[in-house]
Design an enzyme around this catalytic site. Structure first.
Site, PDB file in Angstrom:
ATOM      1  N   HIS A  23     -72.344  84.666 -70.664  1.00 59.64           N
ATOM      2  CA  HIS A  23     -72.496  83.985 -68.999  1.00 59.64           C
ATOM      3  C   HIS A  23     -72.544  82.558 -69.378  1.00 59.64           C
ATOM      4  O   HIS A  23     -72.869  81.911 -70.238  1.00 59.64           O
ATOM      5  CB  HIS A  23     -74.165  84.363 -68.769  1.00 59.64           C
ATOM      6  CG  HIS A  23     -74.392  85.781 -68.781  1.00 59.64           C
ATOM      7  ND1 HIS A  23     -73.900  86.583 -67.691  1.00 59.64           N
ATOM      8  CD2 HIS A  23     -75.367  86.443 -69.642  1.00 59.64           C
ATOM      9  CE1 HIS A  23     -74.430  87.626 -68.132  1.00 59.64           C
ATOM     10  NE2 HIS A  23     -75.299  87.821 -69.104  1.00 59.64           N
ATOM     11  N   ALA A  29     -81.513  87.731 -67.888  1.00 54.48           N
ATOM     12  CA  ALA A  29     -80.313  87.540 -68.929  1.00 54.48           C
ATOM     13  C   ALA A  29     -79.605  85.969 -68.973  1.00 54.48           C
ATOM     14  O   ALA A  29     -79.105  86.000 -70.047  1.00 54.48           O
ATOM     15  CB  ALA A  29     -79.118  88.625 -68.897  1.00 54.48           C
ATOM     16  N   ASN A  87     -77.106  90.576 -60.964  1.00 51.53           N
ATOM     17  CA  ASN A  87     -78.487  90.011 -61.314  1.00 51.53           C
ATOM     18  C   ASN A  87     -78.136  88.503 -61.572  1.00 51.53           C
ATOM     19  O   ASN A  87     -79.021  87.754 -60.924  1.00 51.53           O
ATOM     20  CB  ASN A  87     -79.296  90.609 -62.237  1.00 51.53           C
ATOM     21  CG  ASN A  87     -79.797  92.220 -61.766  1.00 51.53           C
ATOM     22  OD1 ASN A  87     -80.223  92.526 -61.055  1.00 51.53           O
ATOM     23  ND2 ASN A  87     -78.826  93.030 -62.667  1.00 51.53           N
TER      24      ASN A  87
END
Ligand SMILES: NC(=O)C1=CN([C@@H]2O[C@H](COP(=O)(O)OP(=O)(O)OC[C@H]3O[C@@H](n4cnc5c(N)ncnc54)[C@H](OP(=O)(O)O)[C@@H]3O)[C@@H](O)[C@H]2O)C=CC1
Ligand SMILES: O=C([O-])CC(=O)C(=O)O
Length: 267
Positions: A220, A124, A190
């Site tokens: 993010h 991601a 993750n």
């Protein structure tokens, strides 16, 4: 033509299979899933042009060119470790699992035993190439901020910190090291683990996690400083409908990585 076995067939697995069907250079022959979901997955794959065989274990004599894990932390122990020891190259998306004490070393030992390699996928997040190159020159700080819709934190310790169903404003639900984040939020760890492994490690990577009732994306943000200079990255990931905890980019990251193994030019 590369023959691939996929471990897990949930939101990421199905999404990747749909895209991989169009690639003539690789073929997912088999998917490995828990026995209880074997029949359901078989039905889900029935509409595929080339449906993979649905298994519960990798057969002892199977020798796929690549094994790709999109299943979860337990699958690393159950399927990836033995596959590496048998010499099968493995690609892994559940990178958060490597926050568990000693697992990274065991994976490395298994890969050495089998004379093969394990590849940790960016999933991601982006910028892993830059961060990991920056590490060569020396990093001073890496700060990761993960912001997700309030509902994406359901079933996590955030439920004890705030009322996720009735949040009015963005709320910091965690601040600390990537190691602490991995312990408290293993299913959302993750990206933090990937940044740590590429950069300053689990103890020196700072993490902030935010539940945001006004966000519909998994955002993010990374700020890194070091001898190379600095970078700031903001990645606004669209969540997958099949699993809002997972960003769609993770599916594309799997497809890209497999394509890079099969195609003449990799990028
Ligand atoms: N690196 C990154 O940036 C990201 C990584 N991830 C990680 O990717 C993984 C998959 O995510 P996602 O597809 O969204 O999850 P899903 O829950 O949608 O799918 C997981 C799939 O794996 C199967 N599975 C679970 N345990 C095992 C096992 N031991 N052996 C074989 N199959 C198993 C599940 O079967 P069943 O339904 O029967 O349980 C299901 O088919 C997770 O670990 C997640 O943390 C996710 C997002 C980003
Ligand atoms: O955005 C995603 O897909 C998943 C995520 O934050 C993580 O696991 O760290």
């Amino acid at each position: 033509m590369l023959n691939i076995t996929m471990i897990g067939c949930g939101a990421i697995g199905i999404g990747a299979l749909e895209l991989l069907e169009k690639d003539p250079d690789l073929r997912v022959d088999a998917v490995v899933v828990p026995a209880e979901s074997q029949e359901l997955i078989r039905q889900r794959l029935a509409s595929f042009e080339r449906p993979p065989t649905v298994l519960t274990e990798l057969p002892a004599d199977a020798r796929p060119d690549l094994l790709v894990e999109c299943a979860g932390h337990r699958a690393i122990e159950q399927h990836v470790l033995p596959a590496l020891a048998r010499g099968i190259p493995c690609l892994v998306v559940s990178v958060g699992a490597l926050s568990e004490y000693g697992l990274a070393e065991r994976l490395e030992a298994a890969a050495r035993e089998g004379g093969t390699r394990i590849e940790l996928l960016p999933g991601a997040i982006g910028g892993i190439d830059a961060l990991s190159a920056a590490k060569v020159g020396g990093l001073e700080s890496v700060l990761y901020t993960g912001r997700k819709p309030a509902g994406a934190w359901k079933g996590t310790p955030a439920e004890q910190i705030c009322d996720l169903d009735n949040l009015d404003e963005a709320t910091v639900i965690f601040q600390g090291s990537a190691r602490e984040a991995a312990i408290l939020y293993p299913k959302n760890a993750n990206v933090a683990a990937t940044l740590s492994l590429a950069g300053l490690g689990l103890d020196r990577t700072e993490v902030q996690l935010i539940a945001d009732p006004h966000s519909s994306e998994n955002v993010h943000q990374v700020e890194a400083r070091g001898a190379f200079g600095g970078f700031e990255l903001t990645l606004r990931g669209k969540p997958l409908a099949a699993n809002p905890k997972t960003s769609a980019l993770t599916v594309y990251s799997v497809v890209r990585a497999l394509g890079n193994h099969a195609h003449a030019i990799s990028i």
